[in-house]
Scaffold this motif. Structure first.
Motif, PDB file in Angstrom:
ATOM      1  N   MET A   1      13.739  -0.525  -6.065  1.00 57.22           N
ATOM      2  CA  MET A   1      12.406  -1.063  -6.358  1.00 57.22           C
ATOM      3  C   MET A   1      11.314   0.004  -6.332  1.00 57.22           C
ATOM      4  SD  MET A   1      13.049  -4.244  -6.975  1.00 57.22           S
ATOM      5  CE  MET A   1      11.382  -4.904  -7.089  1.00 57.22           C
ATOM      6  N   ASN A   2      11.668   1.250  -6.066  1.00 56.35           N
ATOM      7  CA  ASN A   2      10.645   2.279  -5.859  1.00 56.35           C
ATOM      8  C   ASN A   2       9.787   2.576  -7.085  1.00 56.35           C
ATOM      9  OD1 ASN A   2      10.025   3.235  -3.353  1.00 56.35           O
ATOM     10  ND2 ASN A   2      10.734   5.317  -3.756  1.00 56.35           N
TER      11      ASN A   2
ATOM     12  N   ASN B   1       8.446   0.338  -8.954  1.00 60.16           N
ATOM     13  CA  ASN B   1       7.499  -0.756  -9.187  1.00 60.16           C
ATOM     14  C   ASN B   1       6.369  -0.712  -8.165  1.00 60.16           C
ATOM     15  OD1 ASN B   1      10.159  -1.781 -10.427  1.00 60.16           O
ATOM     16  ND2 ASN B   1       8.659  -3.253 -11.169  1.00 60.16           N
ATOM     17  N   ILE B   2       5.182  -0.364  -8.644  1.00 63.02           N
ATOM     18  CA  ILE B   2       4.026  -0.292  -7.741  1.00 63.02           C
ATOM     19  C   ILE B   2       3.440  -1.691  -7.532  1.00 63.02           C
ATOM     20  CG2 ILE B   2       1.611   0.488  -7.578  1.00 63.02           C
ATOM     21  CD1 ILE B   2       2.479   3.050  -9.055  1.00 63.02           C
ATOM     22  N   CYS B   3       3.125  -2.011  -6.280  1.00 60.94           N
ATOM     23  CA  CYS B   3       2.300  -3.183  -5.998  1.00 60.94           C
ATOM     24  C   CYS B   3       1.025  -2.666  -5.350  1.00 60.94           C
ATOM     25  CB  CYS B   3       2.990  -4.166  -5.052  1.00 60.94           C
ATOM     26  SG  CYS B   3       1.867  -5.494  -4.544  1.00 60.94           S
ATOM     27  N   ARG B   4      -0.072  -2.712  -6.068  1.00 56.08           N
ATOM     28  CA  ARG B   4      -1.328  -2.157  -5.566  1.00 56.08           C
ATOM     29  C   ARG B   4      -1.864  -2.963  -4.380  1.00 56.08           C
ATOM     30  NH1 ARG B   4      -4.956  -0.734  -3.388  1.00 56.08           N
ATOM     31  NH2 ARG B   4      -6.910   0.217  -4.040  1.00 56.08           N
ATOM     32  N   CYS B   5      -1.507  -4.256  -4.306  1.00 61.65           N
ATOM     33  CA  CYS B   5      -1.974  -5.087  -3.192  1.00 61.65           C
ATOM     34  C   CYS B   5      -1.157  -4.838  -1.929  1.00 61.65           C
ATOM     35  CB  CYS B   5      -1.907  -6.569  -3.540  1.00 61.65           C
ATOM     36  SG  CYS B   5      -2.892  -7.044  -4.959  1.00 61.65           S
ATOM     37  N   GLY B   6       0.002  -4.199  -2.070  1.00 64.05           N
ATOM     38  CA  GLY B   6       0.814  -3.878  -0.902  1.00 64.05           C
ATOM     39  C   GLY B   6       1.658  -5.022  -0.385  1.00 64.05           C
TER      40      GLY B   6
ATOM     41  N   TYR C   1       4.818  -5.198  -0.443  1.00 59.60           N
ATOM     42  CA  TYR C   1       6.188  -4.679  -0.394  1.00 59.60           C
ATOM     43  C   TYR C   1       7.092  -5.367   0.640  1.00 59.60           C
ATOM     44  CZ  TYR C   1       4.374  -0.796  -3.249  1.00 59.60           C
ATOM     45  OH  TYR C   1       3.805  -0.044  -4.238  1.00 59.60           O
TER      46      TYR C   1
ATOM     47  N   ALA D   1      -9.806   6.590  -6.508  1.00 57.70           N
ATOM     48  CA  ALA D   1     -10.000   5.594  -7.573  1.00 57.70           C
ATOM     49  C   ALA D   1      -9.515   4.240  -7.056  1.00 57.70           C
ATOM     50  CB  ALA D   1      -9.204   6.003  -8.808  1.00 57.70           C
ATOM     51  N   HIS D   2     -10.016   3.153  -7.633  1.00 60.73           N
ATOM     52  CA  HIS D   2      -9.582   1.829  -7.185  1.00 60.73           C
ATOM     53  C   HIS D   2      -8.168   1.514  -7.673  1.00 60.73           C
ATOM     54  CE1 HIS D   2     -13.978   1.455  -6.947  1.00 60.73           C
ATOM     55  NE2 HIS D   2     -13.784   0.521  -6.057  1.00 60.73           N
TER      56      HIS D   2
ATOM     57  N   TRP E   1     -15.599   0.592  -2.476  1.00 57.76           N
ATOM     58  CA  TRP E   1     -14.125   0.618  -2.552  1.00 57.76           C
ATOM     59  C   TRP E   1     -13.664  -0.073  -1.280  1.00 57.76           C
ATOM     60  CZ3 TRP E   1      -9.685   1.884  -0.138  1.00 57.76           C
ATOM     61  CH2 TRP E   1      -8.565   2.334  -0.874  1.00 57.76           C
TER      62      TRP E   1
ATOM     63  N   VAL F   1      -0.698  -1.954   4.472  1.00 52.46           N
ATOM     64  CA  VAL F   1       0.032  -1.119   3.507  1.00 52.46           C
ATOM     65  C   VAL F   1      -0.952  -0.268   2.697  1.00 52.46           C
ATOM     66  CG1 VAL F   1       1.513  -1.161   1.457  1.00 52.46           C
ATOM     67  CG2 VAL F   1       1.998  -2.691   3.374  1.00 52.46           C
ATOM     68  N   ASP F   2      -2.062  -0.880   2.292  1.00 51.23           N
ATOM     69  CA  ASP F   2      -3.085  -0.171   1.519  1.00 51.23           C
ATOM     70  C   ASP F   2      -3.676   0.978   2.343  1.00 51.23           C
ATOM     71  OD1 ASP F   2      -4.728   0.350  -0.613  1.00 51.23           O
ATOM     72  OD2 ASP F   2      -6.007  -1.410  -0.361  1.00 51.23           O
TER      73      ASP F   2
ATOM     74  N   HIS G   1      -3.287   4.928   1.199  1.00 50.31           N
ATOM     75  CA  HIS G   1      -4.402   5.786   0.807  1.00 50.31           C
ATOM     76  C   HIS G   1      -4.664   6.913   1.788  1.00 50.31           C
ATOM     77  CE1 HIS G   1      -5.034   2.736  -2.294  1.00 50.31           C
ATOM     78  NE2 HIS G   1      -5.492   3.765  -2.967  1.00 50.31           N
TER      79      HIS G   1
ATOM     80  N   LEU H   1       0.333   6.535  -5.410  1.00 45.13           N
ATOM     81  CA  LEU H   1       0.090   5.295  -4.670  1.00 45.13           C
ATOM     82  C   LEU H   1       1.338   5.011  -3.828  1.00 45.13           C
ATOM     83  CD1 LEU H   1      -1.501   3.006  -7.423  1.00 45.13           C
ATOM     84  CD2 LEU H   1      -2.663   3.951  -5.430  1.00 45.13           C
ATOM     85  N   ILE H   2       1.142   4.310  -2.728  1.00 42.88           N
ATOM     86  CA  ILE H   2       2.281   4.001  -1.845  1.00 42.88           C
ATOM     87  C   ILE H   2       3.312   3.157  -2.603  1.00 42.88           C
ATOM     88  CG2 ILE H   2       1.199   1.936  -0.819  1.00 42.88           C
ATOM     89  CD1 ILE H   2       2.533   2.811   1.860  1.00 42.88           C
ATOM     90  N   ARG H   3       4.570   3.425  -2.327  1.00 41.42           N
ATOM     91  CA  ARG H   3       5.668   2.691  -2.972  1.00 41.42           C
ATOM     92  C   ARG H   3       6.548   1.990  -1.934  1.00 41.42           C
ATOM     93  NH1 ARG H   3       6.463   3.921  -8.397  1.00 41.42           N
ATOM     94  NH2 ARG H   3       4.956   5.424  -9.205  1.00 41.42           N
TER      95      ARG H   3
END
Lengths: 154, 732
Positions: free
Chosen positions: A128-129, A131-136, A138, B357-358, B513, B643-644, B648, B671-673
């Motif tokens: 799954m690495n 696929n980014i989920c910006r909201c977190g 995971y 960046a957002h 932000w 996680v965010d 960051h 970005l975190i994965r």
């Protein structure tokens, strides 16, 4: 411009487009299947993941001319009534926040589980690495994949 | 039960009326090309033939199906579920009977229709309860009238009204038609929190099924018959503008219908009008791919309007500002200078963080249909009212001729507080004289942002011979805004205290932000306090609790912006839940607590070393946000915030070379994965009956501090400069 006959979600569809057009935009702009999302356009975020036959692929990097007679499945065609075990697990775990990346996550997870029905945590992470989920979300995605694996194996 | 006087927001609370649009409004969905989108109620509830407007929030059908309008924009914070839950609680209807619809911008019906500052629930708590309670009361009055009884003789629960001393019952659906014409009550009863049936439980996201089946929900998914697509090209660098471009050549490219320069300059711009480039090249066509190709073929003449800034220049400016910049806001208690002189131990550290960046995963986009005398806008915005006002200025139209509809948003994080993309869509629509959807590419999105400012702060602390904190100072500078909150902790807890905020210039556009300024301040302050506690030879939680005791019992200065008891409360809760003090081999612990956006959060991180890299395995998170509305939704927000925060602080940065961002897509902007996220994040709430506050932001700031403190334990090295992964020379 060229004509292409595509098998999408079990139906044959014809489009007349520039042969270099990625499937992502054929799906979204021409076939009006907007469940497949645009996130980066360079295969880094996974939001555009679809199945090409049984493989999860990034539709932003798949030119329409390279599809041939392979079957394309999008999130809209993953199941008839939204009841694929992965979709059901996503609902059960209430995974999403904004929800934008989740079609790609689900398409990747469902192709992965088909190949590896009983994955370990680290196998899930590496699969799954991309696929980014910006909201977190995971931790919930991982949990939902395990839930789906358990239902499928039950 | 609490009595509350009803307040009328113009048209929101009128007498009950038969819905003008009959059954059509229910499930009306713009995304399905204006066709009614048949809702799928639970088995047993038929689709109504007739609907009744109870008030701006509630519509009841004759079968008992209830539509609740969610007034605020949905950016993933789940207000589309939690706000209607509050209405349903006071209306007292079973959730299975509820269908939720996104309300459009309607300043006559609703107040505070924006998503920002974690304020949706906090600001609308009373309005939403009042809407539900008023509806319930009016339905009850209709039943009482029908039966010839007094209000006191009947009761209502779960959508059914009963007479107290008799057998008669009537459902909300059956009585709704009789409520037509009932006067709006001046006073209504609100439930006591102990009687809540829905609030505090876990209700699943109302859009969940649509999300997992890929239904059109987002602005980018919007379709309209005859709609064109458009993309824009902005100058390559901040400090540049467009002069002209190869217009004729671009217009001849395949799929291009038009190409021109737009200008979105408006009079008296407000903060939400922030945008580095007001003049842009616009290309219009029918296919996104063809527009992307045409964009690549643009040859433009750009002109310089200002300095072309680089990251090295930003670093120098911040260093200089910290030494000799003008202090714009400050607080001083006691005599910090003298106290530092007499202190037995003094420690000073400097912390930095880059621009960010957002990167909402759905890039900026908007639909506009502008005619001679009207404008229709539809898309992802956190501030529909601000957008309406700015479009009115741009097009010189009265507000009432502009409509704004909100789509679900593929993330917000503050980026969609800014309205320029809506204005750009309006300007393009006006020029072509037809409906258009403007789409940003990822590169467009990342390189013309309203970035998190870059920061630099120096913290200093003095301990006496008994290791008591006797002096504390912080001096922080930012481009452009300084990251200091003078009246926040530890203000009020230290005898000699100095906080100074310094601003400095940049032409890089910045903005809110997620958790503005707190998204740096919390990490820096909490990492510094960890180091101070260590110097004092004290446990980091006990050290903080001592300071809260001081603030509570004998506060320094006239005021401070936190409740020391609640702040200490989350630390005590996380201490208990994480079993703080237990030492597992090869597990390294860090703690942090922060208060912002009216919510208190404490976090404990357990870190391990995996293949030579630090990784957070487990997180405990304690939260005091007052009454919890949707429990699992609230847990989800906190988990996402953690996680965010990790992502960051650890991986992300935006750097500049000659005014151009060096990261324009996710190949260079990290970005975190999945593999970098914790395995488990447990969330605990302080249970109380205090009015609820927001959760969109408060989970993130302390995560940066807990991360830094756990990394110190794991690696023996303190981390002062974000992103930490760069400091470690590792790419995670």
């Amino acid at each position: 411009m060229a004509n292409f006959k595509l098998k999408v979600n079990g139906k044959t569809q014809e489009v007349a487009v520039d042969p270099t057009t990625p499937m992502l935009w054929v799906l979204r702009d021409h076939l009006k299947l907007v469940g497949t999302k645009y996130g980066c356009g360079i295969a880094q975020c996974g939001a555009c993941t679809v199945h090409l036959d049984d493989n999860a692929v990034r539709s932003c990097q798949l030119p329409v001319s390279a599809v041939g007679d392979k079957e394309i499945t999008t999130i809209e065609g993953l199941s008839e009534n939204g009841d694929h075990p992965v979709q059901k697990a996503w609902i059960e775990e209430d995974v999403y926040q904004c929800g934008y990346c989740q079609a790609g996550q689900i398409m990747n997870a469902s192709a992965f589980l088909k190949k590896n029905p009983n994955p370990s945590d680290s196998e899930i992470e590496s699969a799954m690495n991309g696929n980014i989920c910006r909201c977190g979300t995971y931790t919930r995605i991982k949990k939902a994949i395990k839930t789906a694996a358990n239902t499928e194996n039950a | 039960m609490t009595k509350i006087r009803t307040q009328y927001n113009r048209r929101s609370f009128l007498k009950v009326s038969a819905a003008a649009s009959g059954g059509m409004l229910i499930g009306f969905s713009w995304l399905n090309g204006c066709k009614p989108n048949t809702p799928e109620p639970e088995p047993g509830i038929a689709l109504p033939n007739e609907w009744f407007d109870i008030n701006g929030y509630i519509k009841i059908g004759d079968t008992g199906l209830v539509t609740i309008y969610s007034p605020n924009p949905e950016i993933g914070q789940n207000v589309k579920t939690s706000m209607p839950m509050i209405v349903a609680e006071e209306l007292d209807v079973p959730w299975e009977n509820v269908v939720v619809e996104q309300a459009p911008l309607n300043t006559g019906f609703y107040q505070n229709q924006f998503a920002g500052g974690s304020l949706s629930i906090r600001l609308s708590w009373n309005a939403l309860r009042m809407a539900g309670a008023t509806g319930k009361r009016m339905l009850m009055e209709a039943a009482a009238k029908e039966w010839g009884l007094q209000l006191a003789d009947i009761s209502a629960s779960e959508g059914v009204i009963k007479e107290n001393n008799g057998e008669r019952t009537v459902t909300y659906g059956e009585i709704a038609s009789k409520a037509v014409g009932i006067e709006v009550p001046e006073e209504v009863d609100l439930k006591s929190p102990k009687d809540f049936k829905l609030i505090g439980t876990s209700i699943k996201n109302v859009d969940g099924e649509k999300i997992v089946t890929g239904q059109p929900l987002f602005g980018l998914d919007f379709q309209r018959e005859g709609m064109s697509l458009a993309m824009i090209q902005h100058p390559p660098s901040f400090g540049m503008t467009v002069k002209d471009f190869n217009e004729e050549e671009i217009k001849k490219m395949p799929g291009v219908k038009d190409a021109f320069i737009i200008d979105t300059t408006i009079n008296e711009p407000d903060w939400f009008d922030e945008k580095g480039f007001k003049q842009l090249i616009a290309i219009v066509g029918d296919s996104t791919w063809e527009l992307m190709q045409a964009k690549k073929a643009i040859k433009a003449n750009w002109e310089s309007t200002g300095e072309l800034e680089s990251s090295s220049m930003h670093k120098e400016r911040l260093e200089k500002a910290l030494v000799s910049g003008t202090v714009t806001e400050s607080r001083k208690d006691g005599n910090p200078e003298a106290a530092f002189k007499r202190a037995a131990k003094v420690i000073e550290q400097t912390y930095t963080a880059p621009f960010m960046a957002h990167n909402t995963l759905e890039p900026m986009n908007f639909f506009a249909n502008v005619t001679e005398d009207s404008a229709e806008l539809m898309g992802p915005t956190q501030t529909p009212e601000a957008l309406e006002g700015s479009v009115a200025k741009l097009l010189d139209l009265p507000l009432e001729n502009i409509t704004v509809d909100m789509s679900r948003m593929g993330g917000g994080f503050g980026r969609r507080l800014y309205v320029h993309f809506g204005l750009e869509a309006a300007a393009i629509s006006k020029k072509i004289g037809g409906p258009v959807k403007l789409i940003y590419s990822r590169e467009d999105d990342m390189s013309q942002g309203t970035y998190r400012p870059t920061y630099r702060s120096t913290y200093k602390a003095g301990l006496d011979e008994n290791n008591n904190l006797i002096a504390f100072s912080v001096r922080g500078a930012g481009l452009p805004d300084g990251p200091v909150f003078p009246n926040r902790f530890p203000a009020g807890a230290v005898e000699n205290y100095l906080a100074e905020k310094i601003s400095a210039d940049t032409n890089i556009t910045t903005g809110a932000w997620r958790a503005p300024r707190s998204n740096f301040t919390a990490g820096a302050e909490q990492a510094f306090l960890d180091e101070v506690a260590e110097l004092a030879g004290k446990d980091p939680i006990d050290f903080r609790l001592e300071l809260f005791e001081r603030a509570k019992n004998n506060p320094v200065g006239e005021e401070y912006e936190y409740d020391a008891e609640r702040y200490a409360g989350v630390l005590k809760l996380v201490k208990e839940k994480a079993n703080w003090g237990s030492n597992e081999p090869n597990v390294f612990r860090g703690v942090a607590a922060y208060f912002c956006h009216s919510t208190y959060v404490a976090e404990v991180f357990d870190m391990v070393m995996e293949k030579g890299q630090p990784k957070v395995k487990k997180v405990w998170c304690a939260v005091d946000c007052g009454i919890v509305i949707n429990r699992d939704g609230a847990i989800n927000m906190m988990q996402g915030g953690v996680v965010d925060g990790i992502g960051h602080a650890m991986y992300s940065q935006l750097t500049f070379e000659n005014g151009t961002p060096k990261q324009m897509n996710f190949d260079r902007y990290q970005l975190i994965r999945h593999s970098q996220a914790p395995d488990d994040i447990e969330v605990f709430f302080v249970e109380n009956e205090i009015d609820p506050t927001g959760l969109g932001e408060p989970g993130l700031p302390p995560a940066m501090g807990a991360l830094a403190n756990a990394m110190y334990k794991a690696t023996g090295q303190r981390y002062y400069n974000q992103p930490f992964a760069t400091e470690r020379q590792v790419i995670g």
